[in-house]
Design a protein around this motif. Structure first.
Motif, short mmCIF file in Angstrom:
data_model
loop_
_atom_site.label_atom_id
_atom_site.label_comp_id
_atom_site.label_asym_id
_atom_site.label_seq_id
_atom_site.Cartn_x
_atom_site.Cartn_y
_atom_site.Cartn_z
N ASP A 316 0.93 -1.38 0.15
CA ASP A 316 0.32 0.12 0.18
C ASP A 316 0.73 1.28 -0.48
O ASP A 316 0.42 1.98 0.01
CB ASP A 316 -0.90 0.15 0.96
CG ASP A 316 -1.82 -0.80 1.51
OD1 ASP A 316 -2.39 -1.52 0.11
OD2 ASP A 316 -2.69 -1.63 1.93
N VAL A 317 2.15 0.80 0.48
CA VAL A 317 2.72 2.23 0.73
C VAL A 317 3.85 2.52 -0.37
O VAL A 317 3.42 4.01 -1.27
CB VAL A 317 4.25 2.28 1.38
CG1 VAL A 317 5.13 3.16 1.64
CG2 VAL A 317 3.45 2.17 3.08
N LEU A 318 3.66 1.95 -1.59
CA LEU A 318 4.70 1.82 -2.55
C LEU A 318 4.37 2.79 -4.06
O LEU A 318 4.91 3.63 -4.32
CB LEU A 318 4.40 0.23 -3.30
CG LEU A 318 5.89 -0.38 -2.72
CD1 LEU A 318 6.00 -1.70 -3.55
CD2 LEU A 318 7.65 0.18 -2.84
N PRO A 319 2.61 2.53 -3.79
CA PRO A 319 1.76 3.56 -5.14
C PRO A 319 2.08 4.66 -4.20
O PRO A 319 1.67 6.13 -5.87
CB PRO A 319 0.44 3.01 -4.91
CG PRO A 319 0.75 1.70 -4.14
CD PRO A 319 1.92 1.42 -3.56
N PHE A 320 2.71 5.23 -3.40
CA PHE A 320 2.79 6.93 -3.38
C PHE A 320 4.07 6.79 -3.55
O PHE A 320 3.94 8.44 -4.24
CB PHE A 320 2.75 7.08 -1.61
CG PHE A 320 1.54 6.86 -0.66
CD1 PHE A 320 0.11 7.72 -0.86
CD2 PHE A 320 1.08 6.21 0.02
CE1 PHE A 320 -0.53 8.57 -0.73
CE2 PHE A 320 -0.52 5.64 0.34
CZ PHE A 320 -1.17 7.32 0.41
N PHE A 321 5.17 6.58 -3.89
CA PHE A 321 6.20 7.05 -5.18
C PHE A 321 5.85 7.20 -6.74
O PHE A 321 6.24 8.07 -6.95
CB PHE A 321 7.35 5.21 -5.04
CG PHE A 321 7.31 5.25 -4.01
CD1 PHE A 321 8.63 6.69 -2.73
CD2 PHE A 321 8.08 4.20 -3.68
CE1 PHE A 321 9.27 6.48 -2.01
CE2 PHE A 321 8.77 4.05 -2.50
CZ PHE A 321 9.69 4.93 -1.32
N GLY A 322 4.04 7.10 -6.50
CA GLY A 322 4.13 7.34 -7.94
C GLY A 322 3.35 6.10 -8.95
O GLY A 322 4.21 5.29 -9.20
N GLN A 323 2.58 6.22 -9.79
CA GLN A 323 2.13 4.64 -10.58
C GLN A 323 1.79 5.47 -11.95
O GLN A 323 2.96 4.84 -12.95
CB GLN A 323 0.49 4.33 -10.15
CG GLN A 323 1.50 3.56 -8.78
CD GLN A 323 -0.78 3.16 -8.32
OE1 GLN A 323 -2.06 3.79 -7.88
NE2 GLN A 323 -0.74 2.38 -7.92
N GLN A 324 1.09 6.01 -12.30
CA GLN A 324 0.97 7.00 -12.96
C GLN A 324 1.92 8.08 -13.60
O GLN A 324 2.61 9.04 -14.33
CB GLN A 324 -0.44 8.03 -13.79
CG GLN A 324 -1.51 6.46 -13.72
CD GLN A 324 -3.18 6.86 -14.03
OE1 GLN A 324 -2.83 8.74 -14.39
NE2 GLN A 324 -4.05 6.35 -13.73
N SER A 325 2.25 8.49 -13.04
CA SER A 325 3.25 9.61 -12.79
C SER A 325 4.56 9.57 -11.38
O SER A 325 3.52 9.02 -10.88
CB SER A 325 2.93 11.16 -13.19
OG SER A 325 1.84 11.24 -12.15
N PRO A 326 5.50 10.64 -11.34
CA PRO A 326 6.57 10.41 -10.40
C PRO A 326 5.00 10.78 -9.02
O PRO A 326 3.98 11.64 -9.02
CB PRO A 326 6.74 11.61 -10.34
CG PRO A 326 7.31 11.06 -11.99
CD PRO A 326 6.00 11.05 -12.62
N GLY A 327 5.11 10.47 -8.63
CA GLY A 327 4.16 10.80 -6.61
C GLY A 327 5.58 11.19 -6.00
O GLY A 327 6.55 12.21 -5.78
N CYS A 328 5.61 10.86 -4.67
CA CYS A 328 6.71 11.21 -2.94
C CYS A 328 7.48 11.04 -3.69
O CYS A 328 7.96 9.60 -4.15
CB CYS A 328 5.64 10.46 -1.75
SG CYS A 328 4.82 11.66 -1.19
N ASP A 329 8.90 10.99 -3.09
CA ASP A 329 10.45 11.32 -3.15
C ASP A 329 10.94 10.33 -2.07
O ASP A 329 11.21 9.09 -1.76
CB ASP A 329 11.36 12.80 -3.14
CG ASP A 329 10.73 13.20 -3.73
OD1 ASP A 329 10.94 13.22 -5.06
OD2 ASP A 329 10.07 13.96 -3.84
N LEU A 330 9.96 10.21 -0.72
CA LEU A 330 10.62 9.24 0.03
C LEU A 330 9.07 9.08 0.93
O LEU A 330 8.28 9.33 0.46
CB LEU A 330 11.44 10.19 1.28
CG LEU A 330 12.36 11.19 0.74
CD1 LEU A 330 12.53 11.97 1.63
CD2 LEU A 330 13.57 10.26 0.64
#
Length: 606
Positions: A316-330
């Protein structure tokens, strides 16, 4: 071109930026498209253009320097220090005076816990924000914040600031206006009009604080119904289905970034979107909101980083890095952190290997924030997807005082096991009667040695560098006794810190170890040791082993999780041993003797 006004020039820059099309796409994913959205996008364009126009030359230059090295967030040794300002240095002015101390520890980033103006009285440790554009008065002012960021930038350091994006205090101006009958402000929050609808939503929700704040709704007569309050009754969840909320929070991020803030911890990010029939956590729109913020910030403040505060399973955390485009850096590497404590209790590396493997699939642009402890509890239920209920209960019992630990049990949702409170020093047994203190000290430095060897940014929680213990007196304070997490939120003991250079004191040995781990971490780029940590299974179950091998040289970390000496057979490809970066000595293979709670960082010999 010269005849155009500056505002038009800045607006054109926004619209012409490559990230604008990404932002539009993510915004439409969340809120749809159509003529009614054009005015909303125009307002966002104006906000971005205004922030760009008012950004200082010094901050623009910092943005350019970071943008010139697009993988700068992957650089090793970005050590973070996290703390409550009032408990560390009293206020922001005092914090500036403590920068020499932090820099001597090797800290590159400061991560103060909430310092924006909160509600009077109980504010959930500052997480009930009453004004996102003011500093808590007893900590200082916005001028003090700007002075801090300037001082940090002069030292090559940065500031990560908490932004509580899921909710506001009941006393926030938006909530005050909503209670007064302003319909636009009312639409900033989720309000249910009947007990039936509250019950229907609640059937699928999981209480965060079932003992101290059961339920997820609070009846508010002035609102004519029940306000959504995931955490505490005085914290009102924002309604992100209303695009005006998205815009206001984006404006907050832009405002704070222009005060010199280098990054934002997005508090409670998993809770941003509500959907009937679900737990209302980690919904697709929550991930899209973060991606949209990232795209918008990349246009104006590209050097600013986003940190996801998502204490969930790694999937559930990994998608916060971005799925369709960049999300969180950390993002917090909560799974690995919690698993390390479980592995330490069992003297068995199995669960830690499982979580390190799960974390290794992060996107290339993303970085984990690796930590041993923080201001929150150890949530064993976050490992439910990777461990049996009996394992979770065993670890919970162990760290509630059943083993060497001096921790205490914390509340949990029905069907789960109690979380654990306590400082790292207490959890490893320092200061506890009947516990070997030398072994306890080894446990503390071992955990920090492991997280510095992992890929990502290592975090030090205030006081761990001098083995600061629990605040056992918190429950005698009427203002704090009902919140068990104050056990591990002590006031910094500067007398203990005075012993940081004395090798005969626990404070000196611990401080020196953490400072050395930071230096070693910063040395890895120069050695061309790169890539995610990947676990290696050894015959000795007490030894945690992981490799990093995407550079021209490899690193093998070996950590003995037991209080006894063990012999570890090296994995394939390491039969000849290597150079131990921790001790500075060569180690020959194919087997290596590890002392109790020993740690080796083996690098290929040059």
């Amino acid at each position: 071109m010269s005849n155009r006004s500056p505002d038009i020039l800045f607006s054109n820059h926004v619209r012409d930026h490559p990230s604008w099309s990404v932002f539009e796409a993510r915004f439409q994913d969340i809120y749809g498209s159509g003529p009614e959205r054009m005015a909303v996008l125009a307002r966002i364009t104006d906000s971005l253009a205004d922030a760009l126009r008012t950004r200082s030359t010094a901050l623009v230059e910092l943005d350019r320097a970071r943008s010139a090295a697009p993988d700068w967030t992957s650089v090793s040794g970005n050590v973070i220090y996290t703390f409550y300002v009032d408990r560390f240095s009293q206020d922001l002015a005092g914090l500036i005076e403590r920068l020499d101390y932090l820099q001597s520890l090797g800290v590159r980033w400061l991560h103060p816990l909430p310092l924006l103006r909160s509600r009077p009285g109980d504010s959930d440790g500052g997480f009930a924000v009453a004004d996102f554009r003011q500093i808590e008065p007893h900590l200082g002012s916005m001028d003090d914040l700007a002075a801090l960021t300037t001082a940090l930038h002069q030292r090559g350091m940065g500031l990560l600031l908490d932004v509580v994006c899921n909710h506001t205090a009941r006393e926030h101006a938006w909530a005050v206006a909503a209670r007064a009958g302003d319909l636009a402000s009312r639409a900033f929050y989720r309000v249910e009009s009947t007990e039936t609808s509250v019950a229907a939503w609640g059937e699928h929700l999981i209480d965060v604080f079932p003992d101290t704040a059961p339920g997820s709704f609070t009846h508010e007569p002035e609102m004519g119904g029940w306000v959504w309050t995931t955490f505490y009754p005085f914290q009102w969840d924002l309604n992100y289905a209303n695009p005006a909320v998205f815009i206001e929070m984006l404006d907050v991020l832009l405002f704070l970034a222009n005060q010199g803030v280098d990054g934002f911890r997005l508090d409670s990010a998993p809770f941003l979107w509500k959907r009937e029939g679900t737990s209302c956590r980690n919904q697709p729109e929550a991930y899209r909101i973060v991606e949209a913020w990232r795209a918008a910030l990349s246009i104006v403040v590209p050097g600013v980083v986003l940190l996801a505060e998502a204490i969930e399973s790694i999937d559930d955390v990994l998608p916060f890095f971005g799925q369709q485009s960049p999300g969180c850096d950390l993002a917090y590497n909560n799974g690995v952190m919690t698993a390390l404590w479980g592995a330490l209790a069992d003297e068995d590396a199995g669960i830690a290997r499982t979580l390190i493997e799960a974390a290794s699939v992060r996107p290339a642009h993303a970085a984990w924030l690796n930590y041993v402890r923080c201001h929150d509890d150890l949530i064993w239920n976050a490992l439910a997807a990777y461990a049996e209920p009996a394992d979770l209960k065993r670890w919970s019992d162990f760290y509630a005082g059943g083993g060497f630990s001096g921790g205490r049990a914390f509340q949990t949702a029905p069907g789960g096991v109690p979380s654990t409170n306590g400082m790292a020093a207490a959890l490893v047994g320092l200061g506890r009667d009947g516990v070997d203190q030398d072994l306890a000290a080894r446990r503390l430095t071992l955990l920090y040695g492991i997280i510095h060897g992992l890929d990502g940014w290592p975090l030090i929680y205030m006081g761990d560098e001098v083995a600061l213990g629990n605040d056992e007196a918190f429950d005698r304070d009427p203002a704090r006794r009902d919140e068990g997490r104050w056990l591990h939120r002590p006031v910094m003991d500067w007398y203990k810190a005075e012993g940081r250079d004395d090798p005969d004191r626990i404070e000196g040995r611990t401080f020196a170890a953490l400072r050395r781990f930071g230096k070693l971490s910063r040395s890895l780029d120069g050695l061309d040791i790169r890539g995610p940590a990947r676990p290696v299974a050894l015959t000795e179950k007490a030894v945690l082993a992981f490799e990093r091998f995407e550079g021209s040289r490899r690193l093998l970390v070996l950590a003995n999780l037991s209080p006894r000496g063990v012999v570890a057979d090296l994995p394939p490809g390491w039969a000849g041993g290597g150079h131990d970066l921790v001790s500075g000595r060569d180690q020959s293979g194919p087997s290596i003797m590890l002392e109790p709670y020993d740690l080796l960082w083996l690098a290929d010999r040059t």
